[in-house]
Design an enzyme around this catalytic site. Sequence first.
Site, PDB file in Angstrom:
ATOM      1  N   TYR A 109     -34.101  30.865   8.114  1.00 39.65           N
ATOM      2  CA  TYR A 109     -33.104  31.651   8.840  1.00 39.65           C
ATOM      3  C   TYR A 109     -31.992  30.716   9.314  1.00 39.65           C
ATOM      4  CZ  TYR A 109     -30.746  34.332  12.408  1.00 39.65           C
ATOM      5  OH  TYR A 109     -29.769  34.970  13.128  1.00 39.65           O
ATOM      6  N   GLU A 197     -24.480  34.995   9.479  1.00 49.12           N
ATOM      7  CA  GLU A 197     -25.942  34.947   9.448  1.00 49.12           C
ATOM      8  C   GLU A 197     -26.428  34.974   8.005  1.00 49.12           C
ATOM      9  OE1 GLU A 197     -28.425  38.476  10.312  1.00 49.12           O
ATOM     10  OE2 GLU A 197     -29.224  37.321  11.995  1.00 49.12           O
TER      11      GLU A 197
END
Length: 391
Positions: A109, A197
Amino acid sequence: MDIHEYQAKEILSAFGVDTPRGGLAYSPEQAAYRARELGGNKWIVKAQVHAGGRGKVGGVQLCETDQEVQDAASKMLGRKLVTHQTGPEGKGVYRLYVEGAVQIDREIYVGFVLDRTTQRIMIVASAEGGMEIEDISANRPDSIVRAVIDPAVGLREFQAREVSFALKVEPSLTQQMVRTLMGCYRAFRDRDATMVEINPLVITGDNRVVALDAKMTFDDNALFRHPAISELRDKSQEDPRESRAADRGLSYVGLEGKIGCIVNGAGLAMATMDTIKLSGGEPANFLDIGGGATPERVGKAFRLVKSDDKVQAILVNIFAGINRCDWVAEGVVQVLREEPVDIPVVVRLSGTNVEEGQKILAESGLPIIRAATLKEAADRVVEAWQNETKA
Ligand code: GDP
Ligand code: MN
């Protein structure tokens, strides 16, 4: 402003971030064509909506033939995808992105966010990719790696390397990780993003670092200097009430209640919403007319709020400093003369030119309920709304 995944990937790849090869499709036939054009024997069909969590609800499908691609596409197109990020109404799927499937060894992530505490861009990363960041911070907070970026010098290579080490990425891939992180940072900074992101950023079977998903959000107040990004706006993904307001240069947030609120300033908006709740009502929106609003601007704001079917009563609460109460009153009176409403309207004015404002309201002969204080205004609008819905 949000953009679609394929658009974010296009921007990031121009900054050196590796992304899978893919093509856009608006129909099942086009999706199958895209698959044949890309070649290979495994594809991922991805619904393009302004929300994550698609994988869990059928918005991301692995396919092994072009017929499967076509079938997956016809199931997705035109339907509403409801994920934990869309709200109960869901978001319509009108575009698909078809990509050559990638073999995943590891999922990471990576997020770039504006950290309000340090007032800097911050990298938030975790070796637990694939999970949502909310779940990672709830279940594996120890796995989160943070790096704060000094705006004077930008992201430094050593910092990017440290993040890579902390994520336990193999040393042979450090250079690729650094290039990816630097690319995301430059895209964030140069395009005035507020969020980038990548979830997941993957290490592939053939040792590449690839952004498998991408999300970018931009600062609305900086869009004027990025015409190419402004053009990526997709109104099909926005709350129609908020798009109409943005088109009129008004700041609007749609909510779930029944009482429409027209205020000036975010602080007063918060106080107004709290007071309405305290009086037993629920706000339907938050509309900020800003400073120095002309009667025309007030009129536009009023029309916008009354055009919302959810709205069953309207509260205008203005604490005028730069604004003028007489202009606000004129705007409200003009709209109500041209287009009378059958819902209660409460107006509370305070500050600059308040006497003139009150006079305009009083002499209009319109059934406008006037209030002197915020508490009184909230009580009266809730009471009027309750009487109206009982009747
Ligand atoms: P999201 O659910 O909206 O965040 O959509 P993602 O683009 O993140 O996709 C969801 C999941 O699908 C990813 O976390 C991956 O596990 C999987 N996925 C997406 N693309 C590929 C691919 O090319 N190959 C493989 N094996 N899995 C993929
Ligand atoms: Mn994702």
